[in-house]
Design a protein around this motif. Structure first.
Motif: not given
Length: 88
Positions: A3-6, A42-47, A58-62, A74-85
């Protein structure tokens, strides 16, 4: 690791959606790196930069996230950036 490293993660207030329904502007971003461990989900952990997340590569879902050690407000969401680094 197969899986991606970052990823770049974006913290977005839900109320900031645009007229088209697309996510609005992020109020914070962080580049997170793979820890080599799996999270409770069960998914890879990133910090990094105050964020800790389990991400489905596989889906780039947090799937789980902590911001500065706290659960997501509540009222906040986190997502993987498009064109992320991310680096494989």
């Amino acid at each position: 690791m197969s899986h991606p490293q970052s990823y770049e993660l974006l913290l977005i207030p839900d109320h900031s959606r645009t007229r088209t329904g697309a996510p609005g502007r992020p109020i914070r971003s962080a580049v997170v790196a793979a820890t080599g461990q799996s999270g409770a989900s069960g998914y890879p952990r990133y910090t990094g930069e105050g964020m800790e997340a389990d991400i489905d590569p596989a889906t780039r879902t947090v799937e789980a996230v902590l911001i500065d050690g706290e659960e997501l407000d509540p009222g906040m969401s986190v997502q993987v950036a498009e064109g992320d680094r991310r680096k494989s």
